[in-house]
Write a protein that holds these residues in place. Structure first.
Motif, short mmCIF file in Angstrom:
data_model
loop_
_atom_site.label_atom_id
_atom_site.label_comp_id
_atom_site.label_asym_id
_atom_site.label_seq_id
_atom_site.Cartn_x
_atom_site.Cartn_y
_atom_site.Cartn_z
N GLY A 62 42.96 36.72 48.83
CA GLY A 62 42.58 37.07 50.19
C GLY A 62 42.26 38.54 50.38
N MET A 63 42.33 39.30 49.29
CA MET A 63 42.07 40.73 49.38
C MET A 63 40.72 41.06 48.74
N LEU A 64 40.01 41.97 49.39
CA LEU A 64 38.79 42.55 48.84
C LEU A 64 39.24 43.78 48.05
N PHE A 78 35.22 43.14 44.68
CA PHE A 78 35.25 41.69 44.51
C PHE A 78 36.39 41.11 45.34
N LEU A 79 36.28 39.84 45.62
CA LEU A 79 37.28 39.11 46.38
C LEU A 79 38.17 38.35 45.42
N VAL A 96 33.62 36.63 43.37
CA VAL A 96 34.94 36.08 43.64
C VAL A 96 35.62 35.81 42.30
N TYR A 97 36.83 36.33 42.14
CA TYR A 97 37.61 36.10 40.93
C TYR A 97 38.86 35.33 41.30
N PRO A 102 41.89 35.65 33.94
CA PRO A 102 42.57 36.78 33.28
C PRO A 102 42.63 38.02 34.18
N LEU A 103 41.52 38.35 34.84
CA LEU A 103 41.52 39.50 35.75
C LEU A 103 42.46 39.26 36.93
#
Length: 138
Positions: A62-64, A78-79, A96-97, A102-103
């Motif tokens: 939920g964080m940018l 990224f979101l 979006v990840y 892994p990230l």
């Protein structure tokens, strides 16, 4: 007692899923494929979390996030959220990840200013510094 893990989604995505569910549920004789989609949507809606995250610099779904990857000259934003968001809401104009990528796993729980290192499936290691983490309001 059984616990079900919630998945953060923006309110716009929850609205789109609800509209699709309503449309699909109106079919009196849905195909097996449509029945499966209805089940998938019901589960997703039941487990959806749409609350805005606090603006406290903590990296979570939920964080940018804005980060500077080692070797890059410019930061990347990224979101953190489910990859399905890209398909569910075409207005989401950032990468979006998934929190399970892994990230995503590496930065989950990190704070602004932290430097994080993680390994790609290829074994290559990547380092990045978290420059900003703010609630996604897309």
């Amino acid at each position: 007692m059984s616990t079900t893990e919630t998945t953060w989604v923006p309110p716009s995505v929850l609205e789109r899923m609800s509209e699709e569910l309503e449309t699909l549920s109106a079919d009196p004789s849905p195909s097996p494929t449509v029945e499966e989609r209805i089940r998938t949507l019901r589960d997703a809606i039941r487990n959806a979390e749409t609350s805005e995250k606090p603006d406290d610099g903590l990296v979570e779904a939920g964080m940018l996030v804005t980060a500077l990857f080692a070797g890059d000259e410019h930061p990347t934003s990224f979101l953190v959220g489910p990859r399905s968001l890209v398909e569910a809401d075409p207005s989401i104009a950032v990468d979006v990840y998934s929190p399970t990528s892994p990230l995503g796993r590496a930065i989950d729980g990190a704070h602004v200013g932290d430097t994080v290192r993680y390994a790609l499936p290829s074994g290559r290691s990547i380092t990045l510094r978290i420059l900003a983490a703010e609630p996604f309001r897309g």
